[in-house]
Design an enzyme around this catalytic site. Structure first.
Site, short mmCIF file in Angstrom:
data_model
loop_
_atom_site.label_atom_id
_atom_site.label_comp_id
_atom_site.label_asym_id
_atom_site.label_seq_id
_atom_site.Cartn_x
_atom_site.Cartn_y
_atom_site.Cartn_z
CG HIS A 236 -1.61 -1.20 1.46
ND1 HIS A 236 -2.83 -1.42 0.62
CD2 HIS A 236 -1.54 -2.28 2.12
CE1 HIS A 236 -3.35 -2.62 1.01
NE2 HIS A 236 -2.62 -3.18 2.06
O1 RIB Z 1 -4.99 -0.33 4.41
C1 RIB Z 1 -3.65 -0.06 3.90
C2 RIB Z 1 -3.17 1.00 5.06
O2 RIB Z 1 -3.37 0.45 6.40
C3 RIB Z 1 -1.56 1.08 4.87
O3 RIB Z 1 -1.17 2.54 5.17
C4 RIB Z 1 -1.11 0.07 6.22
O4 RIB Z 1 0.21 0.63 6.60
C5 RIB Z 1 -2.16 0.36 7.16
O5 RIB Z 1 -1.90 1.41 7.71
#
Ligand code: RIB
Ligand code: CA
Length: 305
Positions: A236
């Site tokens: 992500h």
């Molecule tokens: O949904 C993914 C996000 O949530 C990313 O930023 C991961 O680090 C968690 O914080």
């Protein structure tokens, strides 16, 4: 591009994002927010990664310990009890205290450094919203805010919501309602750009402590990230860094967005609001996965020299 501010909740993918940002941008500093873990842990994790990567001069500032109006929800099932399970950091006896001064530090920074503001947020938007609510005079100075969060038609913590927007939907909604240039990098693209299991070997091949850290962290993460497949695991946050440095890797839609704050079942859901006004928010709807990862690996290689 002038210097960039990072707001993060390390977190395994935040750590990868931090390293790629260090290799590709001039990082002014890191503010830590509660999200993947409590803010004392996310702050400590950011400090330890910076020290291990040999960036002791980059400061970490502890921010919000909970969302604007709600109890904190963390993700130990994904990132472990430390927030960075899998790698044992050497704890130096001189480990720096981390000042709990994120808001004050941002105010000092933005009042003394008159450049346009470039900001990357990879956790719940609590710090960002709290600062801009308290200091609206800086809204017009934001040249680009890149956010990892949201999703147009999927979720990871519920079927409807992405974790960062779920944890603090009020902050996310407020930030998206401002007329500031925001690039949203949500699950629509992060679930396409999966880090291959072969990455573990590539991390080890760096033959550096950074490589060893990444190998061990992601050996844990590959076992715990709920949206992992045989092709790999979503990383992500590092795509938000990619969106800041190489927006051309992505396809963007300029839309008005809102975030659900009332109906608990749909809390954190991001939806497009049909509206005539010219939205300043763009959401990533596609990504050139090969170009992105080719760039990511080249940035990580810079840190090994
Ligand atoms: O949904 C993914 C996000 O949530 C990313 O930023 C991961 O680090 C968690 O914080
Ligand atoms: Ca994160």
């Amino acid at each position: 591009m002038p210097s960039v501010y990072l707001d993060m909740d390390p977190g395994h993918d935040d750590t990868l994002a931090l390293l790629v940002a260090l290799a590709s941008l001039k990082v002014r500093g890191v503010t830590a927010v509660a999200g993947n873990q409590t803010v004392d842990k996310t702050s400590r994790n950011a400090r330890r990664v910076l020290d291990l990567a040999k960036f002791p001069e980059i400061t970490v500032h502890q921010g919000a310990g909970k969302p604007l109006f709600r109890p904190l929800v963390t993700a130990p099932h994904v990132h472990g009890s430390s927030g960075l399970d899998g790698y044992h950091f050497h704890i130096s006896s001189e480990e720096q205290e981390i000042p709990a001064d994120a808001q004050q530090w941002l105010e000092r920074e933005f009042s003394q450094n008159l450049d346009d503001i470039y900001w990357i947020a990879t956790g719940p938007l609590t710090n960002v919203a709290a600062f801009l609510i308290g200091h609206p005079q800086y809204l017009s100075r934001i040249k680009q805010l890149a956010v990892m969060g949201g999703a147009l038609n999927q979720g990871n913590i519920t079927p409807y919501a992405e974790f960062n927007f779920y944890v603090d939907p009020d902050a996310a909604h407020w930030v998206l309602a401002q007329e500031i240039p925001v690039k949203i990098v949500g699950l629509d693209v992060t679930h396409k750009a999966l880090l291959s299991p072969y990455a573990l070997e590539r991390f080890s091949a760096f033959e550096s402590e950074v490589g060893r850290m990444l190998h061990n962290l992601f050996a844990f993460y590959f076992k715990h990230e709920p949206n992992r497949t045989s092709q790999g695991v979503p990383v992500h946050d590092v795509l938000a860094v990619g969106a800041m440095v190489h927006p051309e890797f992505f396809s963007w839609q300029r839309v008005n967005l809102m975030v659900e704050r009332c109906h608990e079942s749909y809390r954190g859901q991001m939806t497009v609001v049909p509206g005539a006004q010219n939205p300043s928010t763009e959401v990533a709807v596609d990504v050139d996965v090969d170009s992105f990862f080719e760039w990511m690996w080249s940035m990580l290689a810079r840190l090994q020299s």
